[in-house]
Motif scaffolding. Structure first.
Motif, PDB file in Angstrom:
ATOM      1  N   ASP A 188       0.840  -1.193   0.000  1.00 24.20           N
ATOM      2  CA  ASP A 188       0.000   0.000   0.000  1.00 24.20           C
ATOM      3  C   ASP A 188       0.880   1.249   0.000  1.00 24.20           C
ATOM      4  N   ARG A 189       0.508   2.250  -0.833  1.00 22.62           N
ATOM      5  CA  ARG A 189       1.262   3.505  -0.890  1.00 22.62           C
ATOM      6  C   ARG A 189       0.864   4.473   0.214  1.00 22.62           C
ATOM      7  N   GLY A 190      -0.043   4.076   1.095  1.00 28.70           N
ATOM      8  CA  GLY A 190      -0.596   5.000   2.074  1.00 28.70           C
ATOM      9  C   GLY A 190       0.427   5.648   2.970  1.00 28.70           C
ATOM     10  N   PHE A 191       1.543   4.963   3.238  1.00 26.37           N
ATOM     11  CA  PHE A 191       2.560   5.560   4.106  1.00 26.37           C
ATOM     12  C   PHE A 191       3.123   6.842   3.499  1.00 26.37           C
ATOM     13  N   LEU A 192       3.226   6.877   2.169  1.00 25.36           N
ATOM     14  CA  LEU A 192       3.736   8.068   1.498  1.00 25.36           C
ATOM     15  C   LEU A 192       2.776   9.231   1.666  1.00 25.36           C
ATOM     16  N   TYR A 193       1.478   8.987   1.489  1.00 20.32           N
ATOM     17  CA  TYR A 193       0.486  10.041   1.633  1.00 20.32           C
ATOM     18  C   TYR A 193       0.439  10.545   3.075  1.00 20.32           C
ATOM     19  N   ALA A 194       0.510   9.605   4.027  1.00 19.38           N
ATOM     20  CA  ALA A 194       0.480  10.000   5.440  1.00 19.38           C
ATOM     21  C   ALA A 194       1.693  10.850   5.793  1.00 19.38           C
ATOM     22  N   ALA A 195       2.859  10.482   5.278  1.00 15.35           N
ATOM     23  CA  ALA A 195       4.069  11.256   5.544  1.00 15.35           C
ATOM     24  C   ALA A 195       3.968  12.653   4.947  1.00 15.35           C
ATOM     25  N   ALA A 196       3.435  12.748   3.727  1.00 13.60           N
ATOM     26  CA  ALA A 196       3.297  14.057   3.091  1.00 13.60           C
ATOM     27  C   ALA A 196       2.289  14.926   3.836  1.00 13.60           C
ATOM     28  N   ARG A 197       1.162  14.333   4.260  1.00 15.27           N
ATOM     29  CA  ARG A 197       0.177  15.112   5.021  1.00 15.27           C
ATOM     30  C   ARG A 197       0.775  15.636   6.317  1.00 15.27           C
ATOM     31  N   GLY A 198       1.535  14.793   7.017  1.00 13.14           N
ATOM     32  CA  GLY A 198       2.159  15.238   8.253  1.00 13.14           C
ATOM     33  C   GLY A 198       3.145  16.356   8.020  1.00 13.14           C
ATOM     34  N   CYS A 199       3.923  16.244   6.954  1.00 18.56           N
ATOM     35  CA  CYS A 199       4.918  17.267   6.651  1.00 18.56           C
ATOM     36  C   CYS A 199       4.248  18.594   6.293  1.00 18.56           C
ATOM     37  N   VAL A 200       3.222  18.531   5.430  1.00 17.11           N
ATOM     38  CA  VAL A 200       2.513  19.750   5.038  1.00 17.11           C
ATOM     39  C   VAL A 200       1.830  20.386   6.235  1.00 17.11           C
ATOM     40  N   ARG A 201       1.234  19.564   7.093  1.00 10.78           N
ATOM     41  CA  ARG A 201       0.535  20.089   8.266  1.00 10.78           C
ATOM     42  C   ARG A 201       1.492  20.863   9.171  1.00 10.78           C
ATOM     43  N   VAL A 202       2.675  20.328   9.417  1.00 10.70           N
ATOM     44  CA  VAL A 202       3.658  21.000  10.273  1.00 10.70           C
ATOM     45  C   VAL A 202       4.147  22.284   9.609  1.00 10.70           C
ATOM     46  N   GLU A 203       4.417  22.235   8.299  1.00 10.18           N
ATOM     47  CA  GLU A 203       4.915  23.423   7.607  1.00 10.18           C
ATOM     48  C   GLU A 203       3.884  24.548   7.621  1.00 10.18           C
ATOM     49  N   LEU A 204       2.602  24.209   7.408  1.00 10.69           N
ATOM     50  CA  LEU A 204       1.569  25.236   7.423  1.00 10.69           C
ATOM     51  C   LEU A 204       1.372  25.802   8.829  1.00 10.69           C
ATOM     52  N   ALA A 205       1.474  24.941   9.828  1.00 10.75           N
ATOM     53  CA  ALA A 205       1.351  25.424  11.205  1.00 10.75           C
ATOM     54  C   ALA A 205       2.473  26.393  11.541  1.00 10.75           C
ATOM     55  N   ASP A 206       3.676  26.076  11.078  1.00 10.69           N
ATOM     56  CA  ASP A 206       4.805  26.977  11.318  1.00 10.69           C
ATOM     57  C   ASP A 206       4.608  28.306  10.588  1.00 10.69           C
ATOM     58  N   ALA A 207       4.088  28.234   9.360  1.00  9.44           N
ATOM     59  CA  ALA A 207       3.900  29.466   8.588  1.00  9.44           C
ATOM     60  C   ALA A 207       2.809  30.340   9.180  1.00  9.44           C
ATOM     61  N   GLU A 208       1.765  29.727   9.686  1.00  4.00           N
ATOM     62  CA  GLU A 208       0.633  30.497  10.200  1.00  4.00           C
ATOM     63  C   GLU A 208       0.871  31.013  11.614  1.00  4.00           C
ATOM     64  N   ARG A 209       1.916  30.562  12.218  1.00  3.47           N
ATOM     65  CA  ARG A 209       2.212  31.040  13.573  1.00  3.47           C
ATOM     66  C   ARG A 209       2.474  32.538  13.590  1.00  3.47           C
ATOM     67  N   ASP A 210       2.952  33.096  12.478  1.00 10.42           N
ATOM     68  CA  ASP A 210       3.319  34.508  12.431  1.00 10.42           C
ATOM     69  C   ASP A 210       2.299  35.377  11.702  1.00 10.42           C
TER      70      ASP A 210
END
Length: 302
Positions: free
Chosen positions: A226-248
């Motif tokens: 299953d390729r799901g691990f790739l999608y889960a990793a990308a979602r986690g990465c994007v979520r953290v990056e957006l949270a960091d960007a929106e902090r300011d």
């Protein structure tokens, strides 16, 4: 390998900057061949061995022909031309940036969902689905083709693209469902190493902790195709990056930057996810190319 790197860079540039380049990736000849063979084959759902033979009969003639021609040209100028033509045809079939931009430009959720279907036919409406669609399309259009080109040359890139075409849901009107299912299984096998390498690059190009955590959680029940691990990793990465960007910045400024003034907060967040996911895929691609370049340089040095 040096010529392969030059071919890859040329194809990436051609796909990115050549207008109308997607029209050159027409696959009607293959769909016609698949329809002709499909009319003469009856493969039921339980006949996996026969379905696999049909997939081989569909894909191997063109792959063997390209492999033989590649061997005859023997690393000369025309061999490089052949590699460019085959990789340029396999790279796609549509421009990833344009399809993602169409989803970003969508003015309402139904229009966005329709645009995302061009990236991932199984996309849902749940949060993070846009990231899944971008990553899925990048795997099929870029990284799967690139990996098998690096491993097996033009024949590998062509074989991967033909298997992906055979596994497409649209092929069910030309081929028995068992054949399409068999091609989907082959595609998952071909995608597995590319997805693992993409996840590693995500950890290096994005947020390491988020990617590793998502990969570990997905494999808690054991490995699989299953390729799901790739999608889960990308979602986690994007979520953290957006949270960091929106902090300011405050929510109103986020909406303004996203160009969705008056849109629902969830819709604006989806736009930001799409943009960040596309940026992440470009970083992963550049990291792959940098690794190939390091191999080339080390070969020159040693």
């Amino acid at each position: 390998m040096p010529s392969a790197l030059l071919v890859i860079v040329a194809v990436v540039a051609f796909a990115r900057f050549a207008p109308g380049g997607a029209a050159l990736r027409d696959a009607r000849w293959y769909r016609g061949w698949a329809g002709w063979l499909g009319d003469r084959v009856q493969a039921e759902r339980g006949e996996r061995a026969l379905a696999m033979l049909v997939v081989a009969a569909l894909v191997l003639p063109a792959v063997v022909a390209v492999a033989v021609l590649d061997g005859l040209l023997a690393r000369g100028f025309w061999d490089t031309v052949l590699a460019f033509v085959v990789l340029a045809w396999a790279w796609g079939p549509r421009d990833l940036d344009e399809d993602v931009a169409a989803a970003v430009r969508a003015t309402d959720p139904p229009a966005r969902h329709a645009a995302l279907l061009r990236l991932y036919p199984r996309v849902t409406s749940v949060p993070g689905a846009g990231v899944d669609a971008v990553v899925h399309a990048a795997l099929l259009r870029w990284f799967g083709v690139l990996l098998w080109f690096l491993l097996l040359g033009p024949a590998g890139a062509l074989g991967y693209r033909l298997v992906a075409l055979t596994a497409d849901a649209d092929m069910r009107v030309r081929l028995p469902g068992a054949v399409v299912d068999a091609a989907a299984l082959v595609l998952r096998v071909l995608d597995w190493p590319a997805a693992q390498l993409m996840t590693l690059a995500l950890a290096l190009a994005g947020n390491f902790d988020a990617v590793v955590g998502a990969w570990r959680d997905w494999h808690s029940d054991g490995p699989g195709l299953d390729r799901g691990f790739l999608y889960a990793a990308a979602r986690g990465c994007v979520r953290v990056e957006l949270a960091d960007a929106e902090r300011d910045r405050n929510d109103a400024l986020v909406v303004e930057i996203d160009g969705d003034a008056g849109a629902a907060p969830g819709f604006a967040a989806g736009t930001a996810e799409l943009r960040d996911a596309m940026s992440l895929m470009w970083r992963v691609l550049l990291l792959w190319l940098a690794f190939v370049a390091l191999i080339v340089i080390s070969g020159w040095v040693l």
